[in-house]
Write an enzyme that holds these catalytic residues in place. Sequence first.
Site, PDB file in Angstrom:
ATOM      1  N   ASP A 145       0.843  -1.181   0.000  1.00 48.57           N
ATOM      2  CA  ASP A 145       0.000   0.000   0.000  1.00 48.57           C
ATOM      3  C   ASP A 145       0.888   1.244   0.000  1.00 48.57           C
ATOM      4  OD1 ASP A 145      -3.121   0.669   0.803  1.00 48.57           O
ATOM      5  OD2 ASP A 145      -1.710   2.202   1.501  1.00 48.57           O
ATOM      6  N   GLU A 158      -4.589   2.617  -4.218  1.00 53.10           N
ATOM      7  CA  GLU A 158      -3.135   2.506  -4.049  1.00 53.10           C
ATOM      8  C   GLU A 158      -2.728   1.155  -3.487  1.00 53.10           C
ATOM      9  OE1 GLU A 158      -4.637   4.553  -0.242  1.00 53.10           O
ATOM     10  OE2 GLU A 158      -5.238   4.277  -2.306  1.00 53.10           O
TER      11      GLU A 158
END
Length: 417
Positions: free
Chosen positions: A294, A336
């Site tokens: 992430d 993301e």
Amino acid sequence: MRNILVVEDSPLVLKILEHLFRQEPELQPVFCASLAEAELMLDTSAGLFFAALVDLNLPDAPNGEVVDLVLRYRVPCIVLSGSYNEQRRDELLLKGVVDYVLKESQHSYEYAFRLIHRLESNCQVKILVAEDSDATRHFIHRVLTPHLYQVLEARDGNEALRLLQEQPDIDLLLVDHSMPGLSGFELVKVLRQQMKRHDLIILGLSADTKGSLSAMFIKHGADDFLRKPFCPEELNCRVMSTLERRDLVRALKQAAQFDSLTGLYNRRAFYEQGIAQFRLALRNAQPLSVAMLDLDLFKSINDQYGHASGDLALAGFARAFQAALPDALLGRLGGEEFALVSSLDSGALVEILERLRAACAQLKYAVGAPPLSFSAGLYHGPPEDLESLLHQADTRLYQAKHQGRGCTVAYDATRAC
């Protein structure tokens, strides 16, 4: 950049073509208004031209002499004409022009540009002509060659099958119904049912007058059918339309499987590929590693530097991700968030992720933006199922975030046992 020779004397047509060329920055036109100008240009620079758009009737070449000139220099030639003459059209096509386009409307000129783009992709297309008649086989070869296809020939079904086995990158098969040895029908059945060549485009050919023959060919697995004798234009249109349909299907599959921004597998395709990889690992009793990654503080990148910068950060990270792990299954699960499946153990992957972290810190995605960083959770263990290991990796990712971000938290279940 492709240079296109345009030989045209009509101000109106030139205005239309200039407008279309402005919309095609990868095509660079060179305009000539007469046969004399075109001859001078080709005499000095023929090798620079990818193709030519030529007016059939020029003031100093009223009978299509410019076509012979262009073909003499082996430049693919698309003919523009203000009037339709079927006999003239057939003569030109047999001479080797790419196509004969009437100056009817904007659509006609757009079709000419479509032909140019098709020529670019045709250079990579392999076509096999399986036909026992030498005359028909040579006729098809002569019709297809101006379109820049790579054309192969086979005199019977057995030779065609051998070539298809030796060259699996053949894109399209033109196959006659009745051939010595392996017939066209039998060859199609072998290709579709035994060899599972569902990606191969097959066009059946036959001089038989039975109306049911085309249906039989298609039921056996052919994509289309042409009844002999056929005109060059019909053959070219059928081949071009089937290739464009194939390209459209491929584009749809690409869009369904891959994330458009990063080029990585999307969530659905990642799960499909991951499940298949887990099944294989389970059969081989091989442990697998799963990681969740992430990008850190990604929302602040979008808020402070704009979504365009956020997109650059995501695309740059994806390229570094692929470079660092070329043999792993990689995907963008959304936003993301990224994931990977690999046969490498946890120790090797932790080292790779640290090198990836250093590479990401060097990425430039916005002026004055902080170094790009990511957190990762990694789980290595028996391949129970993808969802369970992703959950385990996600738990470690959560821990990495709470430890201050920019780190990897790993767990190796094989060592814990």
